[in-house]
Enzyme design. Sequence first.
Site, short mmCIF file in Angstrom:
data_model
loop_
_atom_site.label_atom_id
_atom_site.label_comp_id
_atom_site.label_asym_id
_atom_site.label_seq_id
_atom_site.Cartn_x
_atom_site.Cartn_y
_atom_site.Cartn_z
N ARG A 124 4.38 -13.98 8.05
CA ARG A 124 3.28 -14.71 7.18
C ARG A 124 1.90 -14.03 7.65
O ARG A 124 0.93 -14.67 7.51
CB ARG A 124 3.25 -16.24 7.38
N LYS A 230 -18.82 1.84 2.96
CA LYS A 230 -17.60 1.07 2.60
C LYS A 230 -17.74 -0.11 3.23
O LYS A 230 -17.59 -1.35 2.50
CB LYS A 230 -16.37 1.88 2.85
N ARG A 244 -18.11 -3.45 -5.27
CA ARG A 244 -16.92 -2.72 -4.54
C ARG A 244 -16.17 -1.98 -5.69
O ARG A 244 -15.78 -1.06 -5.57
CB ARG A 244 -15.97 -3.82 -3.78
N HIS A 251 -12.09 6.87 -10.49
CA HIS A 251 -10.65 6.61 -10.29
C HIS A 251 -9.88 6.13 -11.42
O HIS A 251 -8.69 6.48 -11.48
CB HIS A 251 -10.49 5.31 -9.36
N HIS A 269 -4.44 12.61 -4.64
CA HIS A 269 -5.14 11.72 -5.20
C HIS A 269 -6.53 12.06 -4.93
O HIS A 269 -7.47 11.82 -5.94
CB HIS A 269 -4.84 10.32 -4.08
N1 LIG Z 1 -6.16 1.19 0.83
C1 LIG Z 1 -7.28 1.67 0.09
O1 LIG Z 1 -8.35 1.09 -0.07
C2 LIG Z 1 -7.01 3.08 -0.28
C3 LIG Z 1 -8.00 3.83 -0.59
C4 LIG Z 1 -7.54 5.16 -0.95
C5 LIG Z 1 -6.50 5.78 -1.15
N2 LIG Z 1 -5.41 4.97 -0.63
C6 LIG Z 1 -4.02 5.38 -0.75
O2 LIG Z 1 -3.97 6.47 0.45
C7 LIG Z 1 -2.87 7.33 -0.01
C8 LIG Z 1 -3.30 8.63 -0.02
O3 LIG Z 1 -3.58 8.83 1.64
P1 LIG Z 1 -3.61 10.29 2.07
O4 LIG Z 1 -4.39 11.29 1.22
O5 LIG Z 1 -4.38 10.07 3.72
O6 LIG Z 1 -2.42 10.77 2.22
P2 LIG Z 1 -0.85 10.56 3.15
O7 LIG Z 1 -0.97 9.44 3.97
O8 LIG Z 1 0.06 10.99 2.34
O9 LIG Z 1 -1.26 11.81 3.91
C9 LIG Z 1 -1.22 13.31 3.67
C10 LIG Z 1 -0.37 14.22 4.26
O10 LIG Z 1 -1.09 14.48 5.24
C11 LIG Z 1 -0.23 14.52 6.50
N3 LIG Z 1 -1.11 14.33 7.56
C12 LIG Z 1 -1.80 13.00 7.83
N4 LIG Z 1 -2.63 13.21 8.98
C13 LIG Z 1 -2.56 14.57 9.41
C14 LIG Z 1 -2.87 15.22 10.54
N5 LIG Z 1 -3.88 14.66 11.21
N6 LIG Z 1 -2.66 16.57 10.65
C15 LIG Z 1 -1.74 16.96 9.58
N7 LIG Z 1 -1.21 16.55 8.61
C16 LIG Z 1 -1.58 15.31 8.53
C17 LIG Z 1 0.88 13.41 6.14
O11 LIG Z 1 1.93 13.42 6.90
C18 LIG Z 1 1.02 13.50 4.73
O12 LIG Z 1 1.99 14.59 4.44
C19 LIG Z 1 -2.57 6.89 -1.30
O13 LIG Z 1 -1.32 6.09 -1.48
C20 LIG Z 1 -3.49 6.01 -1.99
O14 LIG Z 1 -3.14 5.14 -2.84
C21 LIG Z 1 -5.63 3.56 -0.35
#
Ligand SMILES: NC(=O)c1ccc[n+]([C@@H]2O[C@H](COP(=O)([O-])OP(=O)(O)OC[C@H]3O[C@@H](n4cnc5c(N)ncnc54)[C@H](O)[C@@H]3O)[C@@H](O)[C@H]2O)c1
Length: 380
Positions: A124, A230, A244, A251, A269
Amino acid sequence: MTARETLRLELGARSYDIVVGTGLLADSGALVAAVVKQKRAIIVTDETVAKLHLERLRSGLDRAGIAHRAIVLPPGEGTKDFAHFSRLCEDVLALGLERITPLIALGGGVIGDLTGFAAATLLRGVDYVQVPTTLLAQVDSSVGGKTGIDSAHGKNMIGAFHQPVLVLADIDTLATLPRRELLAGYAEVVKYGLVRDRGFFEWLEGAGAALVAGDIDARRRAVLTSCAAKAAVVAIDERETGDRQLLNLGHTFGHALESETGFGDALLHGEAVALGIRLAFDLSAQLGLCPAAAASRVRAHYQAVGLPVALSQVANGKRFDPAALLEAMAHDKKVRDGKITLILARDIGDAFVSREVERATLESFLAAETLAPPPAAARR
Ligand SMILES: NC(=O)c1ccc[n+]([C@@H]2O[C@H](COP(=O)([O-])OP(=O)(O)OC[C@H]3O[C@@H](n4cnc5c(N)ncnc54)[C@H](O)[C@@H]3O)[C@@H](O)[C@H]2O)c1
């Protein structure tokens, strides 16, 4: 030599620090020890990040006497599903999670969202620390407490608001990030300037190329400014009922493009967000809400750093179907009483929420956009 700054996200009992700087993984033990209730942690990461950065986190924790175990998941958006969530929860429980044991999310937004959601629901609710390693995660997903997984009905459809107890954005980790991933995160950095901070956008117009090329000071300043923006918004509107929403600039268009390209490698994304923001500014200009020169500047900057600005650049030789895009926009989480919510702009640094744009207007706008050729100097 390390350089770091600490911001505070003020949310009463759920307030937390966001530390931005270099050398943070090495010092993670002391930083984590100051906020957790047990000298034992469960790290969640992906295979790619584990190879590159897990050891430094482990030795940082060792130095402060924090015992740790790590769970390593496959990289990619596919990991943010029910099957991986369920397995992750069982694996964490099998390691003997107690209510005071923190999780540590080491990775990009996928690992952060998934681990945060596991932390929100296991026993939880347990504490978790975000250690974002992509630019996108450092400037956006690790801050603000939105956690979740994807469903067959769409992205991020199952989740919870659950704030971390600490965010450690180590700029050094960005050195290993592929350029395409870095650019995807950069799209979100630019967003903060476009929403409320014209001066930041103007600084990025000058410093963006150096930031993308690897300039540590430019990266640190950009992450810090983005996190501060943010944090300020989340502090006044944690549940996204007011300001927000402005951070969703680009998006609604972006999600529709991601949905039409299958939420995968075809369109990241952040790339979808860059395109969506460019569309939002051009639509604002066409509706007479925003000067055309502002929309041109937005397009020019994204194009200059190498982000896609035309739908034809990401359509893989095909043409997007405007009706399908509109349909995808109509299924967005932000639809209210059937009205599509868009974030539009009066100018650079002056975004606002609109539910006034008629579907017919949107459809003809999208139809024209799907026919527009790629810019002459397009990369791909
Ligand atoms: N929670 C929120 O407020 C919020 C906001 C925006 C996006 N998101 C989510 O975030 C996700 C996208 O995040 P992302 O773009 O970080 O993608 P991701 O986590 O898939 O990372 C992208 C790629 O980079 C690799 N990677 C990560 N760090 C690395 C590093 N330092 N060196 C080399 N490779 C590395 C990962 O293994 C992956 O293959 C989506 O699912 C999206 O919905 C959430």
